[in-house]
Motif scaffolding. Structure first.
Motif, PDB file in Angstrom:
ATOM      1  N   ALA A 141      -4.334   4.521   7.903  1.00 38.61           N
ATOM      2  CA  ALA A 141      -1.939   3.551   7.511  1.00 38.61           C
ATOM      3  C   ALA A 141      -2.192   3.842   6.796  1.00 38.61           C
ATOM      4  O   ALA A 141      -1.494   3.664   5.840  1.00 38.61           O
ATOM      5  CB  ALA A 141      -2.118   2.784   8.880  1.00 38.61           C
ATOM      6  N   TRP A 142      -3.284   2.229   6.087  1.00 36.55           N
ATOM      7  CA  TRP A 142      -3.110   1.600   5.155  1.00 36.55           C
ATOM      8  C   TRP A 142      -3.134   2.997   3.943  1.00 36.55           C
ATOM      9  O   TRP A 142      -2.274   2.712   2.592  1.00 36.55           O
ATOM     10  CB  TRP A 142      -4.202   0.856   4.636  1.00 36.55           C
ATOM     11  CG  TRP A 142      -4.280   0.259   3.171  1.00 36.55           C
ATOM     12  CD1 TRP A 142      -3.081  -0.704   2.741  1.00 36.55           C
ATOM     13  CD2 TRP A 142      -5.897   0.647   2.148  1.00 36.55           C
ATOM     14  NE1 TRP A 142      -3.846  -1.047   1.584  1.00 36.55           N
ATOM     15  CE2 TRP A 142      -5.062  -0.271   1.459  1.00 36.55           C
ATOM     16  CE3 TRP A 142      -5.874   1.412   2.083  1.00 36.55           C
ATOM     17  CZ2 TRP A 142      -5.633  -0.171   0.141  1.00 36.55           C
ATOM     18  CZ3 TRP A 142      -7.040   1.257   1.327  1.00 36.55           C
ATOM     19  CH2 TRP A 142      -6.537   0.424  -0.507  1.00 36.55           C
ATOM     20  N   VAL A 143      -4.159   3.691   3.977  1.00 37.55           N
ATOM     21  CA  VAL A 143      -4.165   4.795   3.266  1.00 37.55           C
ATOM     22  C   VAL A 143      -2.714   5.490   3.114  1.00 37.55           C
ATOM     23  O   VAL A 143      -2.446   6.428   2.041  1.00 37.55           O
ATOM     24  CB  VAL A 143      -5.584   5.662   3.659  1.00 37.55           C
ATOM     25  CG1 VAL A 143      -5.841   6.926   2.326  1.00 37.55           C
ATOM     26  CG2 VAL A 143      -7.146   4.943   3.545  1.00 37.55           C
ATOM     27  N   MET A 144      -2.338   6.061   3.840  1.00 42.53           N
ATOM     28  CA  MET A 144      -1.754   6.894   3.630  1.00 42.53           C
ATOM     29  C   MET A 144       0.127   6.184   3.428  1.00 42.53           C
ATOM     30  O   MET A 144       0.620   6.737   2.228  1.00 42.53           O
ATOM     31  CB  MET A 144      -0.768   6.518   5.511  1.00 42.53           C
ATOM     32  CG  MET A 144      -1.799   8.123   6.639  1.00 42.53           C
ATOM     33  SD  MET A 144      -1.636   9.922   6.015  1.00 42.53           S
ATOM     34  CE  MET A 144       0.159  10.346   6.218  1.00 42.53           C
ATOM     35  N   VAL A 145      -0.493   4.619   3.296  1.00 43.54           N
ATOM     36  CA  VAL A 145       0.746   4.262   2.594  1.00 43.54           C
ATOM     37  C   VAL A 145       0.687   4.179   1.128  1.00 43.54           C
ATOM     38  O   VAL A 145       1.174   4.008   0.527  1.00 43.54           O
ATOM     39  CB  VAL A 145       1.099   2.819   3.063  1.00 43.54           C
ATOM     40  CG1 VAL A 145       1.983   1.723   2.338  1.00 43.54           C
ATOM     41  CG2 VAL A 145       1.922   2.349   4.590  1.00 43.54           C
ATOM     42  N   GLU A 146      -1.077   3.778   0.969  1.00 42.63           N
ATOM     43  CA  GLU A 146      -0.847   3.713  -1.018  1.00 42.63           C
ATOM     44  C   GLU A 146      -0.412   4.921  -0.987  1.00 42.63           C
ATOM     45  O   GLU A 146      -0.622   5.078  -2.395  1.00 42.63           O
ATOM     46  CB  GLU A 146      -2.081   3.349  -0.163  1.00 42.63           C
ATOM     47  CG  GLU A 146      -2.509   1.870  -0.337  1.00 42.63           C
ATOM     48  CD  GLU A 146      -1.650   1.287  -0.615  1.00 42.63           C
ATOM     49  OE1 GLU A 146      -1.165   1.420  -2.691  1.00 42.63           O
ATOM     50  OE2 GLU A 146      -0.915  -0.173  -0.630  1.00 42.63           O
ATOM     51  N   LEU A 147      -1.394   6.398  -0.721  1.00 38.14           N
ATOM     52  CA  LEU A 147      -1.271   7.495  -1.296  1.00 38.14           C
ATOM     53  C   LEU A 147       0.381   8.323  -1.211  1.00 38.14           C
ATOM     54  O   LEU A 147       0.406   8.948  -1.788  1.00 38.14           O
ATOM     55  CB  LEU A 147      -2.499   8.574  -0.034  1.00 38.14           C
ATOM     56  CG  LEU A 147      -3.738   8.143  -0.272  1.00 38.14           C
ATOM     57  CD1 LEU A 147      -4.886   9.544  -0.065  1.00 38.14           C
ATOM     58  CD2 LEU A 147      -3.924   7.853  -1.776  1.00 38.14           C
ATOM     59  N   ASP A 148       1.115   7.849   0.079  1.00 37.93           N
ATOM     60  CA  ASP A 148       2.341   8.198  -0.220  1.00 37.93           C
ATOM     61  C   ASP A 148       2.177  10.177  -0.417  1.00 37.93           C
ATOM     62  O   ASP A 148       2.759  10.611  -1.121  1.00 37.93           O
ATOM     63  CB  ASP A 148       3.799   7.435  -1.245  1.00 37.93           C
ATOM     64  CG  ASP A 148       4.436   7.850  -0.576  1.00 37.93           C
ATOM     65  OD1 ASP A 148       5.320   7.979   0.216  1.00 37.93           O
ATOM     66  OD2 ASP A 148       5.569   7.967  -1.619  1.00 37.93           O
ATOM     67  N   PRO A 149       2.180  10.364   0.862  1.00 34.10           N
ATOM     68  CA  PRO A 149       1.709  12.002   0.764  1.00 34.10           C
ATOM     69  C   PRO A 149       2.977  12.341   0.992  1.00 34.10           C
ATOM     70  O   PRO A 149       3.490  12.460   1.697  1.00 34.10           O
ATOM     71  CB  PRO A 149       0.629  12.123   1.942  1.00 34.10           C
ATOM     72  CG  PRO A 149       1.440  11.535   3.200  1.00 34.10           C
ATOM     73  CD  PRO A 149       1.131   9.956   2.211  1.00 34.10           C
ATOM     74  N   PRO A 150       3.005  13.668   0.578  1.00 39.06           N
ATOM     75  CA  PRO A 150       4.434  14.822   0.708  1.00 39.06           C
ATOM     76  C   PRO A 150       4.659  14.773   2.598  1.00 39.06           C
ATOM     77  O   PRO A 150       3.724  14.892   2.502  1.00 39.06           O
ATOM     78  CB  PRO A 150       3.769  16.199  -0.033  1.00 39.06           C
ATOM     79  CG  PRO A 150       2.607  16.146  -0.017  1.00 39.06           C
ATOM     80  CD  PRO A 150       2.003  14.815   0.340  1.00 39.06           C
ATOM     81  N   GLY A 151       6.228  14.140   2.491  1.00 34.46           N
ATOM     82  CA  GLY A 151       6.354  14.619   4.149  1.00 34.46           C
ATOM     83  C   GLY A 151       6.609  13.652   4.145  1.00 34.46           C
ATOM     84  O   GLY A 151       7.185  12.969   5.513  1.00 34.46           O
ATOM     85  N   GLY A 152       5.808  12.408   3.943  1.00 34.09           N
ATOM     86  CA  GLY A 152       5.777  11.023   4.486  1.00 34.09           C
ATOM     87  C   GLY A 152       5.515  10.228   5.680  1.00 34.09           C
ATOM     88  O   GLY A 152       4.976  10.741   6.360  1.00 34.09           O
ATOM     89  N   LEU A 153       6.664   9.798   6.284  1.00 33.66           N
ATOM     90  CA  LEU A 153       6.623   9.237   7.820  1.00 33.66           C
ATOM     91  C   LEU A 153       6.107  10.799   8.665  1.00 33.66           C
ATOM     92  O   LEU A 153       6.089  10.081   9.931  1.00 33.66           O
ATOM     93  CB  LEU A 153       8.212   8.517   8.428  1.00 33.66           C
ATOM     94  CG  LEU A 153       8.035   7.815   9.402  1.00 33.66           C
ATOM     95  CD1 LEU A 153       6.654   6.596   9.212  1.00 33.66           C
ATOM     96  CD2 LEU A 153       9.377   7.108   9.192  1.00 33.66           C
ATOM     97  N   VAL A 154       7.536  11.803   8.177  1.00 38.44           N
ATOM     98  CA  VAL A 154       7.278  12.580   9.611  1.00 38.44           C
ATOM     99  C   VAL A 154       6.009  13.321   9.715  1.00 38.44           C
ATOM    100  O   VAL A 154       5.572  13.454  10.434  1.00 38.44           O
ATOM    101  CB  VAL A 154       8.444  14.354   8.738  1.00 38.44           C
ATOM    102  CG1 VAL A 154       8.135  14.523   9.917  1.00 38.44           C
ATOM    103  CG2 VAL A 154       9.687  13.287   8.868  1.00 38.44           C
ATOM    104  N   ALA A 155       5.431  13.726   8.329  1.00 37.46           N
ATOM    105  CA  ALA A 155       3.764  14.050   8.896  1.00 37.46           C
ATOM    106  C   ALA A 155       2.983  13.550   9.508  1.00 37.46           C
ATOM    107  O   ALA A 155       2.625  13.194  10.377  1.00 37.46           O
ATOM    108  CB  ALA A 155       3.186  14.572   7.418  1.00 37.46           C
TER     109      ALA A 155
END
Length: 183
Positions: A141-155
């Motif tokens: 979760a921390w990595v997802m927040v820091e990287l801000d991947p395309p698709g964001g919260l939906v992905a």
């Protein structure tokens, strides 16, 4: 009739295993309270309040009290910690896991009984696996927040739903009929 009489008698005649489990309940609650104060806008009064609630769990781990205390802990964390990705959230979650596990083990046998080694070993393995999974999920979760991947919260939510469905299917296949998955 004293409603606490039986609970006090259980404590007087409790085994060493029960004392250790109940002490870990109280310590986990106090550790959570300390993390709450350090992580958010809570006051030191939360140490007193959660200490008292932890003592109620210590006194009566085989009731609904531990579940209510865990819900209260989640509510005060949500209300008192402004940043959802606070680094102290993981240790706080692990404190709640210890609280839950210790209460479950303390309630599994009478206060006077020694905890069977097989049961203790089984719960130790479960606690280690869930602690590891919680740590990995928190780091992801921390990595997802820091990287801000395309698709964001939906992905992220789609991935969590897929994981939940996979775990549900696995649980269903394992528990339907042991030895005959999926039938």
């Amino acid at each position: 009739m004293n409603p606490f009489g039986d609970l006090i008698e259980d404590l007087r005649s409790a085994s060493q295993h029960q004392w250790a489990l109940r002490a870990s309940v109280l310590l986990a609650t106090l550790a959570f309270a300390l993390l709450l104060v350090l992580a958010g806008e809570s006051t030191p009064w939360s140490l007193v309040i959660l200490g008292g609630l932890g003592f109620l769990c210590f006194l009566n781990p085989h009731s609904v009290i531990p579940g209510a205390v865990m819900l209260y802990c989640l509510a005060v964390w949500w209300a008192g910690v402004p940043d959802p990705f606070n680094p102290l959230a993981l240790p706080a979650a692990l404190c709640l896991l210890v609280l839950h596990t210790a209460c479950a083990l303390a309630a599994a046998v009478p206060a006077q009984a020694e905890l069977p080694k097989a049961l203790f070993g089984q719960y130790a393995v479960r606690l280690a696996v869930i602690s590891g999974a919680t740590t990995v999920a928190s780091l992801l979760a921390w990595v997802m927040v820091e990287l801000d991947p395309p698709g964001g919260l939906v992905a992220l939510l789609a991935g969590l739903v897929a994981l939940g469905v996979a775990l549900g299917v696995h649980y269903w296949m394992v528990t339907t009929r042991p030895g005959e998955p999926g039938t």
